[in-house]
Design a protein around this motif. Structure first.
Motif, PDB file in Angstrom:
ATOM      1  N   SER A  89       0.778  -1.110   0.128  1.00 39.66           N
ATOM      2  CA  SER A  89      -0.045   0.023  -0.044  1.00 39.66           C
ATOM      3  C   SER A  89       0.771   1.241   0.015  1.00 39.66           C
ATOM      4  O   SER A  89       1.866   1.253   0.411  1.00 39.66           O
ATOM      5  CB  SER A  89      -1.014   0.002   1.179  1.00 39.66           C
ATOM      6  N   HIS A  90       0.195   2.422  -0.343  1.00 41.79           N
ATOM      7  CA  HIS A  90       1.062   3.647  -0.553  1.00 41.79           C
ATOM      8  C   HIS A  90       0.029   4.593   0.196  1.00 41.79           C
ATOM      9  O   HIS A  90      -1.272   4.734  -0.232  1.00 41.79           O
ATOM     10  CB  HIS A  90       1.197   4.005  -1.687  1.00 41.79           C
ATOM     11  N   LYS A  94       3.879   7.315   5.180  1.00 41.95           N
ATOM     12  CA  LYS A  94       4.374   5.703   5.233  1.00 41.95           C
ATOM     13  C   LYS A  94       5.751   5.699   5.714  1.00 41.95           C
ATOM     14  O   LYS A  94       5.882   5.028   6.257  1.00 41.95           O
ATOM     15  CB  LYS A  94       4.220   5.285   3.891  1.00 41.95           C
ATOM     16  N   ASN A  95       6.318   6.697   5.344  1.00 42.86           N
ATOM     17  CA  ASN A  95       7.794   6.816   5.680  1.00 42.86           C
ATOM     18  C   ASN A  95       8.025   7.073   7.224  1.00 42.86           C
ATOM     19  O   ASN A  95       9.050   6.478   7.823  1.00 42.86           O
ATOM     20  CB  ASN A  95       8.522   7.857   5.056  1.00 42.86           C
ATOM     21  N   ASP A  98       7.106   3.710   8.948  1.00 41.33           N
ATOM     22  CA  ASP A  98       8.206   2.925   8.646  1.00 41.33           C
ATOM     23  C   ASP A  98       9.255   3.049   9.717  1.00 41.33           C
ATOM     24  O   ASP A  98       9.854   2.250  10.164  1.00 41.33           O
ATOM     25  CB  ASP A  98       8.878   3.029   7.339  1.00 41.33           C
ATOM     26  N   ASP A 162       7.457  -8.071  -0.578  1.00 46.66           N
ATOM     27  CA  ASP A 162       8.073  -7.272  -1.489  1.00 46.66           C
ATOM     28  C   ASP A 162       8.624  -7.957  -3.077  1.00 46.66           C
ATOM     29  O   ASP A 162       8.519  -7.758  -3.993  1.00 46.66           O
ATOM     30  CB  ASP A 162       9.237  -6.258  -1.274  1.00 46.66           C
TER      31      ASP A 162
END
Length: 268
Positions: A89-90, A94-95, A98, A162
């Motif tokens: 997902s985007h 998100k960063n 993470d 991934d």
């Protein structure tokens, strides 16, 4: 443009490069092997058997196996959905998410234990402890192991997702499956080796955790004593033979886990 023989000749031979790399690798491996060999030959077999036969060490081994296995299963329950979310997902932030996931990996272990201890002194933590007590208990050992182990398991599961193509999952959805059913029927079976690897990483990390357990769950003999705690307790009273015996046991267990991961086809 392909490199011609003349270009390679002008660039010089490659063997010095490979010799330098091989020399560094050989020196590093020799250091590791010598360190392990020195530990293994420090004690005799009789001392090893006598130390491992003590009641306290047998309790620590049993508790370590139970808590590490429980932690690895809980970590997998967290790692699969979180790893899938971060891989497929985007979304905004998100960063940042993470980075938050990686915090337990980079924090000093003692700091993690201190953070847990402080959290359970807050009103929210006190409310939880009225139902399940964590501080200075076995459940606290599991929680301290889980904080670190889950972070590594999430990394592993994200890497697994991934490397898996999303196409089979998309095809299943075009045939009428919901997203959840497609993941259950298509993606998770394909990710089983990654799941095994993630659980193994969490198990191995949990086996070696000491700082958070010492601060949050304590080091009470025959209560919250796990193998790393035993090494510290035995060293603190000068019983080096017992601490070496427990250390060798942990080394053997770690090697078994790593070999199992190699056999499963996934690298940590």
């Amino acid at each position: 443009m392909p490199t011609t023989t003349t270009d390679r000749h002008r660039a010089g031979p490659n063997w010095p490069f490979w010799v330098a790399i091989a020399a560094v690798t050989a020196a590093y491996l020799a250091f590791l092997l010598y360190m392990l060999l020195a530990t293994a030959t420090y004690t005799s077999r009789d001392h090893l058997i006598r130390s491992l036969g003590s009641r306290e060490i047998r309790y620590a081994m049993g508790l370590s196996l139970i808590t590490c296995t429980t932690t690895s299963l809980l970590a997998l329950l967290i790692a699969v959905p979180v790893g899938y979310l971060m891989s497929r997902s985007h979304f905004f932030g998100k960063n940042f998410i993470d980075t938050l996931i990686d915090i337990p990996i980079v924090l000093p272990p003692l700091v993690i234990g201190l953070c847990l201890l402080i959290m359970f002194q807050t009103p929210f933590g006190q409310a939880i402890q009225q139902h399940v007590r964590f501080t200075y208990t076995v459940t606290g050992v599991v929680l301290a192991q889980l904080v670190v182990g889950a972070a590594f398991a999430v990394r592993q599961m994200r890497s697994t997702f991934d490397h898996l193509s999303a196409r089979p999952e998309d095809v299943a959805m075009t045939l009428g499956c919901s997203r959840g059913r497609a993941v259950w029927l298509v993606t998770l079976p394909a990710a089983k080796r990654g799941m095994f690897s993630a659980a193994s990483v969490a198990w191995a990390r949990s086996l070696g955790e000491f700082g958070p357990i010492l601060v949050f769950a304590g080091a009470t003999r025959m209560k919250t004593e796990v193998l790393p705690t035993t090494v510290w307790l035995e060293l603190s009273v000068g019983n080096l033979e017992a601490s070496v015996a427990v250390s060798l046991t942990m080394i053997v267990l770690a090697v078994i886990v790593l070999l199992a991961m190699r056999v499963a086809g996934e690298r940590p």
